[in-house]
Design a protein around this motif. Structure first.
Motif, short mmCIF file in Angstrom:
data_model
loop_
_atom_site.label_atom_id
_atom_site.label_comp_id
_atom_site.label_asym_id
_atom_site.label_seq_id
_atom_site.Cartn_x
_atom_site.Cartn_y
_atom_site.Cartn_z
N TYR A 1 0.81 -1.22 0.00
CA TYR A 1 0.00 0.00 0.00
C TYR A 1 0.84 1.27 0.00
O TYR A 1 0.39 2.30 -0.50
N LEU B 1 4.58 11.55 11.32
CA LEU B 1 3.25 12.10 11.60
C LEU B 1 2.44 11.04 12.33
O LEU B 1 2.52 9.86 11.99
N LEU C 1 -8.12 3.82 13.65
CA LEU C 1 -9.07 4.87 13.28
C LEU C 1 -10.31 4.15 12.75
O LEU C 1 -10.22 3.36 11.80
N GLU D 1 -8.18 1.05 29.03
CA GLU D 1 -8.61 2.40 28.60
C GLU D 1 -8.29 2.61 27.12
O GLU D 1 -8.47 3.71 26.60
N CYS E 1 -1.91 -9.44 12.11
CA CYS E 1 -3.08 -9.96 12.82
C CYS E 1 -4.23 -8.99 12.64
O CYS E 1 -4.02 -7.77 12.64
C1 B12 Z 1 4.17 1.64 14.67
C2 B12 Z 1 2.90 1.20 13.97
C3 B12 Z 1 2.39 -0.03 14.33
C4 B12 Z 1 2.88 -0.82 15.53
C5 B12 Z 1 2.29 -0.18 16.82
C6 B12 Z 1 0.77 -0.01 16.74
C7 B12 Z 1 0.19 1.05 17.62
N1 B12 Z 1 -1.01 0.81 18.07
O1 B12 Z 1 0.77 2.09 17.83
C8 B12 Z 1 2.36 -2.25 15.21
C9 B12 Z 1 3.44 -3.04 14.51
C10 B12 Z 1 1.88 -3.07 16.41
C11 B12 Z 1 1.23 -1.93 14.23
C12 B12 Z 1 0.21 -2.80 13.97
C13 B12 Z 1 -0.82 -2.53 13.10
N2 B12 Z 1 -0.91 -1.49 12.25
CO1 B12 Z 1 0.32 0.02 12.27
N3 B12 Z 1 1.31 1.62 12.27
C14 B12 Z 1 2.30 2.01 12.98
C15 B12 Z 1 2.71 3.44 12.58
C16 B12 Z 1 3.90 3.35 11.62
C17 B12 Z 1 3.01 4.37 13.74
C18 B12 Z 1 1.95 4.31 14.86
C19 B12 Z 1 2.38 5.03 16.10
O2 B12 Z 1 2.94 6.09 16.02
N4 B12 Z 1 2.12 4.43 17.25
C20 B12 Z 1 2.41 5.03 18.52
C21 B12 Z 1 1.09 5.33 19.24
C22 B12 Z 1 1.23 6.01 20.59
O3 B12 Z 1 0.40 6.23 18.44
P1 B12 Z 1 -1.16 6.09 18.19
O4 B12 Z 1 -1.67 4.75 18.59
O5 B12 Z 1 -1.49 6.60 16.84
O6 B12 Z 1 -1.67 7.07 19.28
C23 B12 Z 1 -2.16 8.35 19.03
C24 B12 Z 1 -3.65 8.37 18.90
O7 B12 Z 1 -4.14 7.16 18.32
C25 B12 Z 1 -4.12 8.61 20.29
N5 B12 Z 1 -4.51 7.37 20.98
C26 B12 Z 1 -3.74 6.32 21.26
N6 B12 Z 1 -4.43 5.39 21.86
C27 B12 Z 1 -5.70 5.87 22.02
C28 B12 Z 1 -6.82 5.30 22.60
C29 B12 Z 1 -8.01 6.02 22.62
C30 B12 Z 1 -9.22 5.39 23.21
C31 B12 Z 1 -8.05 7.33 22.06
C32 B12 Z 1 -9.30 8.10 22.05
C33 B12 Z 1 -6.91 7.88 21.49
C34 B12 Z 1 -5.75 7.15 21.47
O8 B12 Z 1 -3.07 9.23 20.97
C35 B12 Z 1 -1.82 9.00 20.33
C36 B12 Z 1 -0.95 10.18 20.20
O9 B12 Z 1 -1.39 11.04 19.21
C37 B12 Z 1 1.40 3.92 11.84
C38 B12 Z 1 1.61 4.96 10.76
C39 B12 Z 1 1.74 6.35 11.38
N7 B12 Z 1 2.79 7.05 11.03
O10 B12 Z 1 0.90 6.77 12.14
C40 B12 Z 1 0.81 2.58 11.30
C41 B12 Z 1 -0.70 2.43 11.30
C42 B12 Z 1 -1.23 2.93 12.60
N8 B12 Z 1 -0.89 1.00 11.25
C43 B12 Z 1 -1.90 0.61 10.56
C44 B12 Z 1 -2.36 -0.73 10.44
C45 B12 Z 1 -3.33 -1.04 9.32
C46 B12 Z 1 -1.92 -1.70 11.35
C47 B12 Z 1 -2.49 -3.13 11.54
C48 B12 Z 1 -4.01 -3.22 11.38
C49 B12 Z 1 -1.80 -4.11 10.55
C50 B12 Z 1 -2.14 -5.59 10.78
N9 B12 Z 1 -3.33 -6.02 10.45
O11 B12 Z 1 -1.31 -6.35 11.21
C51 B12 Z 1 -2.02 -3.44 12.98
C52 B12 Z 1 -3.06 -3.03 14.03
C53 B12 Z 1 -2.61 -3.26 15.44
C54 B12 Z 1 -3.22 -2.24 16.37
N10 B12 Z 1 -4.36 -2.59 16.95
O12 B12 Z 1 -2.68 -1.14 16.52
C55 B12 Z 1 -2.63 1.79 9.96
C56 B12 Z 1 -3.91 2.06 10.74
C57 B12 Z 1 -5.05 2.56 9.90
C58 B12 Z 1 -6.23 2.91 10.77
N11 B12 Z 1 -7.42 2.84 10.19
O13 B12 Z 1 -6.10 3.24 11.92
C59 B12 Z 1 -1.53 2.94 10.06
C60 B12 Z 1 -2.07 4.34 10.31
C61 B12 Z 1 -0.73 2.88 8.75
C62 B12 Z 1 -1.43 3.58 7.59
N12 B12 Z 1 -0.72 4.46 6.92
O14 B12 Z 1 -2.57 3.33 7.27
N13 B12 Z 1 1.37 -0.69 13.69
#
Ligand code: B12
Length: 333
Positions: free
Chosen positions: A119, A153, A173, A221, A256
């Motif tokens: 992708y 980002l 998301l 949470e 997964c």
């Molecule tokens: C590192 C990463 C991973 C890591 C860590 C995942 C994680 N949860 O952070 C791993 C390898 C585990 C992973 C797995 C997957 N990933 Co990934 N990953 C990334 C990446 C490169 C960075 C994410 C990051 O910065 N994580 C650090 C955490 C702290 O950030 P965050 O979760 O986004 O948190 C922010 C907000 O979400 C919010 N937040 C966090 N938790 C919560 C909870 C609540 C309740 C609320 C309200 C807010 C909130 O606060 C945070 C700070 O701004 C992004 C691309 C990107 N640059 O964003 C893709 C991305 C998140 N991944 C994606 C995908 C598709 C997956 C998988 C589904 C792939 C798969 N099937 O195996 C899985 C899903 C696992 C899961 N449930 O997260 C997509 C998600 C699309 C979407 N609709 O959300 C992204 C955006 C890539 C893309 N360009 O589309 N991923």
């Protein structure tokens, strides 16, 4: 001057399924960075070292683009076919009405996002077209940086700010139109555009993903401890996988989808129009595990998987995963 509606019209005519605008503002970027910092400080990123300098990379990125004014956030629906649903810890397959298709013997399950072509490249190319069309419309070469995972980002927070959906407890998301099956990508531009209101929504008291995750990787949470997440273990983690997590990996050989599949929003999934992201364009829903062991070299591995997101894991990792899945399958029969 280009309007946000013109941008959305262009994005939609190029096939993007969702589009929203965020005005670049240091305070919102800082606000999003706070939970990220805590996440890293808790060590939830495991061995993903590239996330440790995320903040300094982000600082550099914005310093090098002082004229950046708006973020165009796009969503790409990657749902195709019913595929192979997998059971969670408590035996739930999916809140969605799709039937379960079993993965046959010697096959390992692949997460949906990796069924077709990679992708990053597919969406990157289309964003280049969007950038060109916007330059034509503006009557000048606009500056627009393309991001599909590749830039520092926080894409999910930005997508919520752009009005595309809300971040669920499994930290995906969730789009009211496409559920969790939406890739996110951005154009960071020097265009002055009218921003969208952020999406307001939440999972409420629903905790299905928390209860169904076989490795208990999701916090009560919301948010993930990547060190327990099967996607992290099978894709990002390079070393040995702790033995106490082996059986929970089940038949997942790459990635997964359990916390996505069991989500009530999963039923929003509808067939994507992006042919490149469907199974026939890539390796499909599962891999023949025994065949993986016959791949003679890293070069042949790259040839086999180079066009798909599966190549994010190297040959050694995939064979490690395949060994675990074969053990799990053997144990069950
Ligand atoms: C590192 C990463 C991973 C890591 C860590 C995942 C994680 N949860 O952070 C791993 C390898 C585990 C992973 C797995 C997957 N990933 Co990934 N990953 C990334 C990446 C490169 C960075 C994410 C990051 O910065 N994580 C650090 C955490 C702290 O950030 P965050 O979760 O986004 O948190 C922010 C907000 O979400 C919010 N937040 C966090 N938790 C919560 C909870 C609540 C309740 C609320 C309200 C807010 C909130 O606060 C945070 C700070 O701004 C992004 C691309 C990107 N640059 O964003 C893709 C991305 C998140 N991944 C994606 C995908 C598709 C997956 C998988 C589904 C792939 C798969 N099937 O195996 C899985 C899903 C696992 C899961 N449930 O997260 C997509 C998600 C699309 C979407 N609709 O959300 C992204 C955006 C890539 C893309 N360009 O589309 N991923």
């Amino acid at each position: 001057m280009i309007s946000s509606n013109q941008v959305k019209f262009l994005a939609s005519s190029l096939g993007f399924d969702a589009c929203g605008i965020v005005r670049i503002d240091g305070s919102i970027l800082e606000e999003d960075m706070r939970p990220f910092r805590t996440w890293i400080a808790q060590g939830f990123h495991g061995t993903m070292k590239y996330l440790e300098d995320f903040e300094s990379r982000a600082k550099k990125f914005w310093e090098n683009f002082p004229e950046a004014k708006s973020l165009i956030v796009v969503g790409v629906n990657y749902y195709s076919g019913h595929g192979d649903a997998a059971k969670g810890r408590n035996g739930k397959i999916s809140a969605s009405p799709f039937p379960r298709v079993a993965v046959s013997e010697n096959q390992g399950r692949v997460a949906r996002y990796a069924w077709g072509k990679d992708y990053h490249r597919v969406i990157g190319k289309r964003l280049e077209e969007l950038r060109n069309e916007l330059s034509k419309l503006a009557g000048r070469q606009i500056r627009a940086e393309i991001c599909v995972d590749t830039k520092p980002l926080l894409e999910r927070s930005l997508a919520q700010r752009a009005g595309l959906g809300f971040v669920g407890k499994q930290s995906q998301l969730l789009s009211p139109k496409f559920g969790p099956w939406l890739f996110l990508a951005e154009l960071v531009t020097d265009l002055e555009l009218e921003p969208d209101p952020p999406f307001v929504g939440s999972c409420g008291s629903c905790r299905i993903c928390i209860d169904e995750c076989p490795t208990q990787a999701i916090h009560p949470e919301g948010g993930i401890d990547a060190r327990r997440c099967i996607a992290y273990l099978t894709i990002e983690h390079k070393g040995e996988i702790s033995e106490n997590l082996h059986s929970a990996i089940g038949d997942w050989v790459f990635g997964c989808d359990i916390c996505l599949q069991v989500c009530p929003y999963a039923s929003k999934g509808k067939e994507t129009a992006w042919e490149e992201l469907k199974s026939p364009a890539g390796k499909g829903t599962s891999l023949d595990l025994l065949k993986l062991f016959k791949i003679p070299s890293n070069g042949s591995y790259e040839k086999e998987f180079g066009e798909t997101a599966i190549s994010r894991a190297n040959r050694k990792q995939l064979l490690r995963n395949a060994t675990i899945v074969l053990q799990n399958k053997g144990g069950k029969s």
